[in-house]
Write a protein that holds these residues in place. Structure first.
Motif, PDB file in Angstrom:
ATOM      1  N   SER A  54     -12.453  -3.655 -11.886  1.00 13.23           N
ATOM      2  CA  SER A  54     -12.176  -4.911 -12.563  1.00 13.23           C
ATOM      3  C   SER A  54     -10.941  -5.557 -11.948  1.00 13.23           C
ATOM      4  CB  SER A  54     -11.923  -4.653 -14.054  1.00 13.23           C
ATOM      5  OG  SER A  54     -10.673  -3.984 -14.224  1.00 13.23           O
ATOM      6  N   HIS A  55     -10.651  -6.778 -12.346  1.00  9.46           N
ATOM      7  CA  HIS A  55      -9.485  -7.494 -11.811  1.00  9.46           C
ATOM      8  C   HIS A  55      -8.190  -6.757 -12.157  1.00  9.46           C
ATOM      9  CE1 HIS A  55      -8.525 -11.059  -9.616  1.00  9.46           C
ATOM     10  NE2 HIS A  55      -7.706 -11.543 -10.523  1.00  9.46           N
ATOM     11  N   TRP A  56      -8.116  -6.246 -13.412  1.00  8.84           N
ATOM     12  CA  TRP A  56      -6.950  -5.464 -13.807  1.00  8.84           C
ATOM     13  C   TRP A  56      -6.837  -4.210 -12.956  1.00  8.84           C
ATOM     14  CZ3 TRP A  56      -3.813  -8.086 -16.711  1.00  8.84           C
ATOM     15  CH2 TRP A  56      -4.284  -8.945 -17.716  1.00  8.84           C
ATOM     16  N   ASP A  57      -7.935  -3.451 -12.880  1.00 11.71           N
ATOM     17  CA  ASP A  57      -7.909  -2.184 -12.159  1.00 11.71           C
ATOM     18  C   ASP A  57      -7.652  -2.386 -10.670  1.00 11.71           C
ATOM     19  OD1 ASP A  57      -8.376  -0.917 -14.526  1.00 11.71           O
ATOM     20  OD2 ASP A  57     -10.382  -0.186 -14.027  1.00 11.71           O
ATOM     21  N   ASN A  58      -8.149  -3.486 -10.124  1.00 10.23           N
ATOM     22  CA  ASN A  58      -7.892  -3.779  -8.723  1.00 10.23           C
ATOM     23  C   ASN A  58      -6.388  -3.892  -8.463  1.00 10.23           C
ATOM     24  OD1 ASN A  58      -7.859  -6.674  -6.733  1.00 10.23           O
ATOM     25  ND2 ASN A  58      -8.461  -4.686  -5.942  1.00 10.23           N
ATOM     26  N   TRP A  59      -5.671  -4.556  -9.375  1.00  7.41           N
ATOM     27  CA  TRP A  59      -4.210  -4.665  -9.243  1.00  7.41           C
ATOM     28  C   TRP A  59      -3.537  -3.304  -9.397  1.00  7.41           C
ATOM     29  CZ3 TRP A  59      -0.478  -4.827 -13.569  1.00  7.41           C
ATOM     30  CH2 TRP A  59       0.826  -5.097 -13.149  1.00  7.41           C
ATOM     31  N   LEU A  60      -3.955  -2.555 -10.417  1.00 11.29           N
ATOM     32  CA  LEU A  60      -3.362  -1.242 -10.658  1.00 11.29           C
ATOM     33  C   LEU A  60      -3.607  -0.297  -9.482  1.00 11.29           C
ATOM     34  CD1 LEU A  60      -4.494  -0.837 -14.377  1.00 11.29           C
ATOM     35  CD2 LEU A  60      -2.163  -1.341 -13.603  1.00 11.29           C
ATOM     36  N   LEU A  61      -4.811  -0.315  -8.956  1.00 10.82           N
ATOM     37  CA  LEU A  61      -5.145   0.549  -7.821  1.00 10.82           C
ATOM     38  C   LEU A  61      -4.412   0.121  -6.553  1.00 10.82           C
ATOM     39  CD1 LEU A  61      -8.937   1.008  -8.548  1.00 10.82           C
ATOM     40  CD2 LEU A  61      -7.197   2.817  -8.616  1.00 10.82           C
ATOM     41  N   THR A  62      -4.112  -1.176  -6.445  1.00 10.91           N
ATOM     42  CA  THR A  62      -3.310  -1.635  -5.314  1.00 10.91           C
ATOM     43  C   THR A  62      -1.888  -1.096  -5.410  1.00 10.91           C
ATOM     44  OG1 THR A  62      -4.636  -3.660  -5.126  1.00 10.91           O
ATOM     45  CG2 THR A  62      -2.503  -3.654  -4.033  1.00 10.91           C
ATOM     46  N   ILE A  63      -1.333  -1.093  -6.623  1.00  5.27           N
ATOM     47  CA  ILE A  63      -0.007  -0.490  -6.810  1.00  5.27           C
ATOM     48  C   ILE A  63      -0.026   0.971  -6.387  1.00  5.27           C
ATOM     49  CG2 ILE A  63       1.787   0.105  -8.484  1.00  5.27           C
ATOM     50  CD1 ILE A  63       0.924  -2.311 -10.149  1.00  5.27           C
ATOM     51  N   LYS A  64      -1.115   1.647  -6.698  1.00  3.15           N
ATOM     52  CA  LYS A  64      -1.254   3.063  -6.344  1.00  3.15           C
ATOM     53  C   LYS A  64      -1.542   3.270  -4.853  1.00  3.15           C
ATOM     54  CE  LYS A  64      -2.884   5.216 -10.651  1.00  3.15           C
ATOM     55  NZ  LYS A  64      -2.403   6.598 -10.486  1.00  3.15           N
ATOM     56  N   GLY A  65      -1.863   2.202  -4.146  1.00  3.03           N
ATOM     57  CA  GLY A  65      -2.134   2.322  -2.723  1.00  3.03           C
ATOM     58  C   GLY A  65      -3.578   2.563  -2.376  1.00  3.03           C
ATOM     59  N   GLN A  66      -4.493   2.330  -3.325  1.00  4.43           N
ATOM     60  CA  GLN A  66      -5.902   2.656  -3.117  1.00  4.43           C
ATOM     61  C   GLN A  66      -6.780   1.434  -2.872  1.00  4.43           C
ATOM     62  OE1 GLN A  66      -7.161   5.268  -6.349  1.00  4.43           O
ATOM     63  NE2 GLN A  66      -5.133   6.218  -6.383  1.00  4.43           N
ATOM     64  N   GLU A  67      -6.311   0.238  -3.178  1.00  9.99           N
ATOM     65  CA  GLU A  67      -7.076  -0.985  -2.936  1.00  9.99           C
ATOM     66  C   GLU A  67      -6.112  -2.085  -2.487  1.00  9.99           C
ATOM     67  OE1 GLU A  67      -9.726  -2.185  -6.069  1.00  9.99           O
ATOM     68  OE2 GLU A  67     -10.757  -0.250  -6.132  1.00  9.99           O
ATOM     69  N   THR A  68      -6.660  -3.280  -2.276  1.00  9.57           N
ATOM     70  CA  THR A  68      -5.863  -4.468  -1.957  1.00  9.57           C
ATOM     71  C   THR A  68      -6.205  -5.557  -2.963  1.00  9.57           C
ATOM     72  OG1 THR A  68      -5.865  -3.915   0.401  1.00  9.57           O
ATOM     73  CG2 THR A  68      -5.365  -6.190  -0.187  1.00  9.57           C
TER      74      THR A  68
ATOM     75  N   ILE B 193       0.861  -1.173   0.000  1.00  5.06           N
ATOM     76  CA  ILE B 193       0.000   0.000   0.000  1.00  5.06           C
ATOM     77  C   ILE B 193       0.901   1.228   0.000  1.00  5.06           C
ATOM     78  CG2 ILE B 193      -1.859   1.207   1.162  1.00  5.06           C
ATOM     79  CD1 ILE B 193      -2.578  -1.540   0.012  1.00  5.06           C
ATOM     80  N   LEU B 194       1.200   1.759  -1.175  1.00 10.92           N
ATOM     81  CA  LEU B 194       2.118   2.878  -1.292  1.00 10.92           C
ATOM     82  C   LEU B 194       1.433   4.181  -0.895  1.00 10.92           C
ATOM     83  CD1 LEU B 194       3.792   2.045  -4.718  1.00 10.92           C
ATOM     84  CD2 LEU B 194       4.608   1.495  -2.448  1.00 10.92           C
ATOM     85  N   PRO B 195       2.154   5.103  -0.259  1.00 13.62           N
ATOM     86  CA  PRO B 195       1.548   6.386   0.093  1.00 13.62           C
ATOM     87  C   PRO B 195       1.141   7.157  -1.143  1.00 13.62           C
ATOM     88  CG  PRO B 195       3.932   6.419   0.437  1.00 13.62           C
ATOM     89  CD  PRO B 195       3.564   5.004   0.150  1.00 13.62           C
ATOM     90  N   ARG B 196       0.100   7.956  -1.035  1.00 14.99           N
ATOM     91  CA  ARG B 196      -0.423   8.668  -2.193  1.00 14.99           C
ATOM     92  C   ARG B 196       0.560   9.699  -2.724  1.00 14.99           C
ATOM     93  NH1 ARG B 196      -6.815   8.966  -2.402  1.00 14.99           N
ATOM     94  NH2 ARG B 196      -7.285   6.987  -1.411  1.00 14.99           N
ATOM     95  N   SER B 197       1.546  10.089  -1.899  1.00 10.32           N
ATOM     96  CA  SER B 197       2.557  11.013  -2.385  1.00 10.32           C
ATOM     97  C   SER B 197       3.471  10.351  -3.403  1.00 10.32           C
ATOM     98  CB  SER B 197       3.391  11.536  -1.208  1.00 10.32           C
ATOM     99  OG  SER B 197       4.034  10.468  -0.542  1.00 10.32           O
ATOM    100  N   VAL B 198       3.477   9.004  -3.435  1.00 15.06           N
ATOM    101  CA  VAL B 198       4.311   8.291  -4.389  1.00 15.06           C
ATOM    102  C   VAL B 198       3.632   8.233  -5.748  1.00 15.06           C
ATOM    103  CG1 VAL B 198       5.439   6.101  -4.898  1.00 15.06           C
ATOM    104  CG2 VAL B 198       5.357   6.939  -2.545  1.00 15.06           C
ATOM    105  N   PHE B 199       2.368   7.828  -5.779  1.00 10.00           N
ATOM    106  CA  PHE B 199       1.603   7.775  -7.021  1.00 10.00           C
ATOM    107  C   PHE B 199       0.412   8.712  -6.903  1.00 10.00           C
ATOM    108  CE2 PHE B 199       3.637   3.557  -7.121  1.00 10.00           C
ATOM    109  CZ  PHE B 199       4.208   3.614  -8.379  1.00 10.00           C
TER     110      PHE B 199
END
Length: 434
Positions: free
Chosen positions: A362-376, A20-26
Motif C-alpha cells: 500500500s502507499h503507507w507500507d511503501n513509505w515504511l518499507l522505503t525507510i527500512k531500505g526495502q522499497e523506493t 535506502i538504509l542498510p538492513r543492519s540498521v532496520f
C-alpha cells in the motif's frame, strides 16, 4: 553492531542520511517509531490506517487543536501529545524514525522542511506544498538528503495506474493525445473576509496560521474550509488534481506544461472560482506527441457524460476519462480501476487484456518499507512535486484570470510578472521562515 538511531542522527546532522538504509540498521521485523503532525481530521485517518500496522509504533502526536486530536489521543492514551510539533521533535526526536504530516496546505513546507532538516523521513499529504517555489525547495532537499519522502496521493500505489499502464503498452487504447479529469466537491468562498470570532479553547490559533499572514480567527476557516481560502488552501483543484490527474500524468510521462488555458466564473482574490475548466498543453516528448490534460469542476463547466457510457451505469462525481483511437477508458477518483466503455466493448477486449500483477505494498507500507531500505517511494517528491507544480500553474492562471505561456525547459512563466510572482507564494510571517 551499528545502532540505528545513532545512524539516523549522525546522518541527518551531515545531510548524508541515505534513503535506502542498510538492513543492519532496520531489521526486517523491527518496528518503526512514527510520529504524527496533525492527529485530527486527515491525521486521524492516518492514525486509524496505521493503528494495526505490524511495522509501526506510535511515537508521538502533535496537533494545534486539542479538540480535533481527541479521538486519536483517546484511542492511544499512552502516546505523548504536544501542540507544537517542534517541541515533539525536541523531546522525542532521537526515537522518531518517520513523521506523517496531515496539516493545512499553507503549513506543508514549513512542517515538512523542519522535519527533513531534523533528518526525518516524511509522509506529506497532497498537494505537496502551497506554492511552486515551496515544492521545488522540498524537491531539492529530498535530493540532497536522500530521505524517504512520500506525497499522500494514495491512489498512486493502487492497481488502477498499473492496469492503465499495461493497457497502454499493449496498445489497447490506440493513439491517445488527451485526458479529461474532474472533481465534484467545491472549495470556493465569497470574496469577503469573515468576521472575527473568539478562538475556541484548545486551539492555538497562532500556530494554526503558522507562516501565513495573521488574520482574525473565524469558524469559516476550519475545519476543512481552509481549502477554499487562497492564503491557506489550493481550492478544489488543489484538493483533487493530485488524485485524479495522477494516472494520465504518470502513464504518459507528463512534466511541465507549455500552455495553460482557463474558463471560469472569474477571479476572487481571497478564494477560488466555483466553476472551472482548465486545459494544460504538454509538449511532445520522445515517446508521444503533444498531450492535452483537461480539468473540470463546478456545474457550469462540468464534463459532459460520455456517450459511450451505458445508460444504467452512474457517471462518477470525480475521476478520469481517456479517449483513445481504439477504446475509451473511464476511471474513478484516486486513479481508480480503469474500465473500457461501453461494457460490450470491455467484454470484447477482456480476453486480450494483459494480465497485471496487482500485488504490491500500500502507499503507507511503501513509505515504511522505503525507510527500512526495502522499497523506493512511488510518489516521492521528485514526482509529487512536478504533479503539484502542474496543479499550481492552473491555480495561478485562475488567480490572475488569464491564460499562461510557460517555458518547459526553464519551468518559468513567460511575459507575466504578476503570475511569475505567484510561483513563489507569499513571504513567511516573522518567526516562521525555515
Amino acid at each position: 553492531m551499528l545502532n540505528r538511531r545513532h545512524f539516523l542522527t549522525k546522518s541527518s546532522a551531515t545531510f548524508a542520511g541515505i534513503q535506502i538504509l542498510p538492513r543492519s540498521v532496520f531489521g526486517a521485523n523491527e518496528k518503526l517509531n512514527i510520529a504524527f503532525v496533525g492527529a485530527g481530521g486527515k491525521g486521524w485517518h492516518a492514525v486509524q490506517s496505521l493503528q494495526q500496522n505490524d511495522m509501526v509504533n506510535f511515537a508521538a502526536f502533535a496537533d494545534v487543536d486539542e479538540n480535533r486530536a481527541a479521538e486519536a489521543r483517546k484511542a492511544n492514551p499512552s502516546v505523548p501529545f504536544v501542540s507544537d510539533f517542534r517541541k515533539m521533535l525536541d523531546q522525542h526526536g532521537k526515537s522518531i524514525d518517520g513523521v506523517i504530516i496531515s496539516t493545512p496546505d499553507h503549513t506543508h513546507h514549513f512542517n515538512g522542511k523542519t522535519c527533513m532538516l531534523a533528518g526525518k523521513p516524511i509522509y506529506l499529504e497532497k498537494p505537496l506544498t502551497h506554492s511552486i517555489g515551496e515544492a521545488r525547495d522540498l524537491m531539492a532537499l529530498e535530493k540532497q538528503t536522500n530521505l524517504a519522502c512520500q506525497m499522500g496521493n494514495q491512489g498512486h500505489s493502487g492497481g488502477g495506474i498499473l492496469m492503465l499502464e499495461e493497457w497502454v503498452k499493449a496498445g489497447i487504447l490506440g493513439d491517445v493525445n488527451e485526458a479529461h479529469c474532474w472533481a465534484g466537491p467545491m472549495w470556493s468562498h465569497t470574496n469577503a473576509r469573515p468576521a472575527e470570532e473568539p478562538v475556541p479553547a484548545g486551539l492555538d490559533w497562532n500556530q494554526w496560521v503558522g507562516p501565513a499572514a495573521m488574520v482574525p480567527h473565524s469558524s469559516k476557516y476550519l475545519p476543512a474550509k481552509w481549502r477554499g481560502w487562497f492564503e491557506f488552501g489550493n481550492g478544489t483543484l488543489g484538493d483533487w488534481a493530485c488524485h485524479n490527474m495522477d494516472a494520465p500524468y504518470h502513464v504518459w510521462g507528463l512534466d511541465c506544461p507549455s500552455r495553460v488555458e482557463i474558463e471560469s466564473t472569474g477571479p476572487s482574490k481571497l478564494s477560488f472560482p466555483s466553476t472551472v475548466k482548465i486545459t494544460y498543453t504538454f509538449p511532445a516528448s520522445a515517446t508521444r506527441g503533444e498531450f492535452k490534460l483537461h480539468w473540470y469542476h463546478g456545474k457550469d463547466h462540468a464534463l459532459k457524460r460520455p456517450q459511450e457510457l451505458d445508460a444504467a451505469r452512474a457517471f462518477p462525481d470525480g475521476g478520469t476519462l481517456i479517449h483513445g483511437s481504439k477504446a475509451t477508458v473511464l476511471m474513478g477518483t484516486h486513479a481508480g480501476t480503469p474500465r473500457v466503455i461501453p461494457e460490450v466493448k470491455m467484454q470484447e477486449l477482456a480476453t486480450g487484456l494483459p494480465k497485471v500483477n496487482l500485488k504490491r505494498s500500500s502507499h503507507w507500507d511503501n513509505w515504511l518499507l522505503t525507510i527500512k531500505g526495502q522499497e523506493t517511494c512511488r510518489s516521492n517528491f521528485a514526482y509529487g512535486g512536478r504533479l503539484t507544480e502542474t496543479m499550481h500553474f492552473g491555480n495561478i492562471a485562475l488567480h490572475v484570470n488569464r491564460n499562461l505561456t510557460i517555458d518547459p525547459k526553464t519551468r518559468s512563466i513567460i511575459g507575466d510578472e504578476e503570475a511569475t510572482a505567484l510561483m513563489q507564494g507569499p513571504a513567511a510571517r516573522d518567526g516562521w521562515k525555515v
